[in-house]
Design an enzyme around this catalytic site. Structure first.
Site, PDB file in Angstrom:
ATOM      1  N   PHE A 147       0.418  -2.414   8.945  1.00  0.00           N
ATOM      2  CA  PHE A 147      -0.372  -1.398   8.244  1.00  0.00           C
ATOM      3  C   PHE A 147      -1.719  -1.940   7.783  1.00  0.00           C
ATOM      4  O   PHE A 147      -2.600  -1.159   7.428  1.00  0.00           O
ATOM      5  CB  PHE A 147       0.347  -0.933   6.971  1.00  0.00           C
ATOM      6  N   LYS A 179      -8.353   2.497  15.758  1.00  0.00           N
ATOM      7  CA  LYS A 179      -6.986   2.924  16.077  1.00  0.00           C
ATOM      8  C   LYS A 179      -6.786   2.966  17.596  1.00  0.00           C
ATOM      9  O   LYS A 179      -5.778   2.495  18.120  1.00  0.00           O
ATOM     10  CB  LYS A 179      -6.690   4.300  15.467  1.00  0.00           C
ATOM     11  N   TYR A 222     -13.574   3.895  12.318  1.00  0.00           N
ATOM     12  CA  TYR A 222     -12.159   3.849  11.910  1.00  0.00           C
ATOM     13  C   TYR A 222     -11.265   4.365  13.047  1.00  0.00           C
ATOM     14  O   TYR A 222     -10.311   3.711  13.464  1.00  0.00           O
ATOM     15  CB  TYR A 222     -11.940   4.693  10.646  1.00  0.00           C
ATOM     16  N   ASP A 265       0.310  -8.729   1.976  1.00  0.00           N
ATOM     17  CA  ASP A 265      -0.779  -7.831   1.587  1.00  0.00           C
ATOM     18  C   ASP A 265      -1.881  -8.669   0.958  1.00  0.00           C
ATOM     19  O   ASP A 265      -1.592  -9.592   0.200  1.00  0.00           O
ATOM     20  CB  ASP A 265      -0.254  -6.779   0.587  1.00  0.00           C
ATOM     21  N   THR A 288      -5.764  10.985  14.758  1.00  0.00           N
ATOM     22  CA  THR A 288      -7.214  11.009  14.929  1.00  0.00           C
ATOM     23  C   THR A 288      -7.592  10.648  16.374  1.00  0.00           C
ATOM     24  O   THR A 288      -8.654  11.051  16.842  1.00  0.00           O
ATOM     25  CB  THR A 288      -7.883  10.057  13.897  1.00  0.00           C
ATOM     26  N   SER A 311      -6.400  -5.798  -1.119  1.00  0.00           N
ATOM     27  CA  SER A 311      -7.807  -5.393  -1.129  1.00  0.00           C
ATOM     28  C   SER A 311      -7.963  -3.916  -1.486  1.00  0.00           C
ATOM     29  O   SER A 311      -9.022  -3.499  -1.921  1.00  0.00           O
ATOM     30  CB  SER A 311      -8.456  -5.666   0.226  1.00  0.00           C
ATOM     31  N   GLY A 335       0.814  -1.222   0.000  1.00  0.00           N
ATOM     32  CA  GLY A 335       0.000   0.000   0.000  1.00  0.00           C
ATOM     33  C   GLY A 335       0.845   1.270   0.000  1.00  0.00           C
ATOM     34  O   GLY A 335       2.069   1.227  -0.179  1.00  0.00           O
ATOM     35  N   SER A 344      -2.832   6.853  14.578  1.00  0.00           N
ATOM     36  CA  SER A 344      -3.205   8.094  13.902  1.00  0.00           C
ATOM     37  C   SER A 344      -3.459   9.219  14.902  1.00  0.00           C
ATOM     38  O   SER A 344      -3.948   8.993  16.013  1.00  0.00           O
ATOM     39  CB  SER A 344      -4.478   7.826  13.108  1.00  0.00           C
TER      40      SER A 344
HETATM   41  C1  WQD Z   1      -7.375  17.538   5.371  1.00  0.00           C
HETATM   42  C2  WQD Z   1      -8.038  18.898   5.303  1.00  0.00           C
HETATM   43  C3  WQD Z   1     -10.412  18.823   5.031  1.00  0.00           C
HETATM   44  C4  WQD Z   1     -10.494  17.103   1.040  1.00  0.00           C
HETATM   45  C5  WQD Z   1      -7.944  11.985   7.607  1.00  0.00           C
HETATM   46  C6  WQD Z   1      -8.340  10.994   8.659  1.00  0.00           C
HETATM   47  C7  WQD Z   1      -7.158  10.670   9.516  1.00  0.00           C
HETATM   48  C8  WQD Z   1      -6.007  10.177   8.705  1.00  0.00           C
HETATM   49  C9  WQD Z   1      -5.705  11.073   7.566  1.00  0.00           C
HETATM   50  C10 WQD Z   1      -6.017   8.156   7.386  1.00  0.00           C
HETATM   51  C11 WQD Z   1      -9.341  18.985   6.106  1.00  0.00           C
HETATM   52  C12 WQD Z   1      -9.754  19.462   3.842  1.00  0.00           C
HETATM   53  C13 WQD Z   1     -10.081  17.619   2.258  1.00  0.00           C
HETATM   54  C14 WQD Z   1     -11.106  17.979   0.112  1.00  0.00           C
HETATM   55  C15 WQD Z   1     -10.789  19.803   1.652  1.00  0.00           C
HETATM   56  N1  WQD Z   1      -6.293   8.843   8.364  1.00  0.00           N
HETATM   57  N2  WQD Z   1     -10.213  18.928   2.547  1.00  0.00           N
HETATM   58  N3  WQD Z   1     -11.220  19.300   0.445  1.00  0.00           N
HETATM   59  O1  WQD Z   1      -9.461  14.689   7.617  1.00  0.00           O
HETATM   60  O2  WQD Z   1      -7.245  15.646   8.424  1.00  0.00           O
HETATM   61  O3  WQD Z   1      -7.528  13.207   8.226  1.00  0.00           O
HETATM   62  O4  WQD Z   1      -6.880  11.439   6.836  1.00  0.00           O
HETATM   63  O5  WQD Z   1      -5.922   7.192   6.950  1.00  0.00           O
HETATM   64  O6  WQD Z   1      -7.523   9.732  10.442  1.00  0.00           O
HETATM   65  O7  WQD Z   1      -9.375  11.540   9.439  1.00  0.00           O
HETATM   66  O8  WQD Z   1      -7.356  14.550   6.182  1.00  0.00           O
HETATM   67  O9  WQD Z   1      -6.836  14.906   3.801  1.00  0.00           O
HETATM   68  O10 WQD Z   1      -9.200  14.286   4.445  1.00  0.00           O
HETATM   69  O11 WQD Z   1      -8.339  16.555   5.028  1.00  0.00           O
HETATM   70  O12 WQD Z   1     -10.942  20.996   1.897  1.00  0.00           O
HETATM   71  O13 WQD Z   1     -11.541  17.584  -0.979  1.00  0.00           O
HETATM   72  O14 WQD Z   1      -8.398  19.150   3.935  1.00  0.00           O
HETATM   73  O15 WQD Z   1     -11.613  19.475   5.331  1.00  0.00           O
HETATM   74  O16 WQD Z   1      -9.410  20.253   6.662  1.00  0.00           O
HETATM   75  P1  WQD Z   1      -7.994  14.613   7.673  1.00  0.00           P
HETATM   76  P2  WQD Z   1      -7.944  15.003   4.786  1.00  0.00           P
END
Ligand code: WQD
Length: 349
Positions: A83, A156, A152, A33, A129, A36, A12, A127
């Site tokens: 991962f 984590k 999700y 892997d 998150t 998927s 990945g 993460s």
């Molecule tokens: C970043 C910023 C959006 C898309 C997520 C998961 C996290 C981690 C990483 C992964 C935000 C803005 C986004 C778009 C936009 N997990 N945005 N237009 O939400 O910080 O984190 O990905 O596997 O757990 O929650 O990342 O890249 O989605 O967004 O304005 O089309 O970009 O609102 O402020 P996020 P993201």
């Protein structure tokens, strides 16, 4: 003899970059892997970058206990970087059972088999998150974990806790060939970019959820227009703040963490590190930087806030810097140039 590291989910996005850096650092790598959420593009790219055609590859699902057990019987694994998990936040809300089953069962199998085969060092891909909408920024590893806002995110948190508990329960174990599990959880902020060779990178399926693949796909013409979700947040330019970490820098943090485990340098048997740059960058700043470094204009518009987004999150990286001897090095401009080079590579340009 070189130590052997199993990279589950190694074909990945992040797994392929980690495989390259581990091999560059002199480790033997075994990739597992189930394919998927990827195809062989990145694994083929890895082989080209490192100039090797003999990297052991197991097309197995880590939810299949027998398959994981067989792999550990055939290969003497010294450390695992796990991962193999689903990662789409929205999908996890719609299909929680799928997420809990996959992300928890695969990790439980890795841990159980690690314990059974004489113990192992396990690095878990966690993460930022887990911090949710943090009260105090930047977040340190001591910052409270807030209740997860998606299945999700919950997987984590749960996997971090499972790792902590297994480490505690197996400490000092040496019965019937079983052994202790040691663990590190790396909490990634927002991984972006691609390898400078443009031979490996992110391969989102369908419409990308994440910002940077949406930007590059808009720039190449696959998407009409980027929506910037929200420009009325309480930040300087009104857009959200994130800590965008270059994927190669992130991969190097894994090498540092694995070395720490294998060289017996851990201070506790279970450790947690934030992996970010420590620098907040707004969505608008990122878009502008992308345009500038790549010399193009991006079609974007401001759109309503995306439900579930936190306003701002970035890392306190002192612990990772001091303890892992690791620091993010690439600038956001270099990273955005690499993301664009990868998108062009995919388009055959
Ligand atoms: C970043 C910023 C959006 C898309 C997520 C998961 C996290 C981690 C990483 C992964 C935000 C803005 C986004 C778009 C936009 N997990 N945005 N237009 O939400 O910080 O984190 O990905 O596997 O757990 O929650 O990342 O890249 O989605 O967004 O304005 O089309 O970009 O609102 O402020 P996020 P993201």
């Amino acid at each position: 003899m070189a130590k052997k590291v199993l990279v589950s989910g190694g074909a990945g996005y992040i797994g392929s970059h980690v495989t390259v850096e581990l091999i560059n650092a002199g480790y033997e790598v075994v990739v597992a892997d189930n394919m998927s959420n990827c195809d062989m593009t990145c694994f083929e790219g890895v082989k080209k970058i490192v100039g090797r055609d003999d990297i052991p590859f197991y097309q197995i699902d880590c939810c299949d206990y027998q398959a994981v057990d067989k792999l550990f019987t055939e290969q003497k694994i010294d450390a695992v970087i796990h991962f193999a998990a689903f990662k789409a936040v929205g999908e996890s809300v719609a299909e929680p059972i799928k997420y809990y089953r996959n992300n928890l069962v695969s990790f439980l199998n890795i841990l159980e088999v690690s314990q059974k085969h004489g113990g192992c060092n396990v690095l878990f891909s966690s993460s930022a998150t887990v911090y949710g909408e943090a009260e105090k920024l930047p977040v340190t590893e001591e910052s409270p974990r807030l209740p997860a806002t998606s299945p999700y995110g919950n997987t984590k948190q749960m996997c971090e806790d499972i790792l902590r508990d297994v480490v505690a329960a197996t400490a000092g174990l040496s019965a019937d060939g079983e052994g202790p599990v040691k663990g590190i959880a790396l909490r990634y902020f927002n991984p972006i970019g691609a390898h400078p060779s443009a031979l490996i990178g992110e391969l989102p399926r369908g419409v990308p959820n994440n910002l940077v693949p949406f930007i590059t796909q808009t720039a190449i013409g696959k998407r009409e227009c980027l929506s910037i979700f929200g420009n009325d947040y309480p930040t300087e330019d009104g857009t959200c703040l994130r800590d965008y970490i270059d994927v190669v820098d992130l991969a190097k943090a894994h090498v540092a963490a694995v070395s720490r485990m294998l060289d017996g340098k851990m201070k506790k048997d279970y450790e947690i590190f934030n992996i970010g740059t420590g620098r907040p960058v707004s969505v608008y700043e990122l878009v502008t930087a992308f345009e500038k470094v790549n010399g193009l204009k991006l079609n974007y518009k401001f759109a309503p806030r995306r439900p579930g987004d936190v306003v701002a999150i970035w890392a306190d990286t002192a612990l990772a810097n001091d303890e892992l001897g690791w620091k993010a090095e690439r600038t956001v401009e270099e990273t955005l140039a690499s993301a664009w080079a990868w998108e062009k590579h995919l388009a055959g340009k």
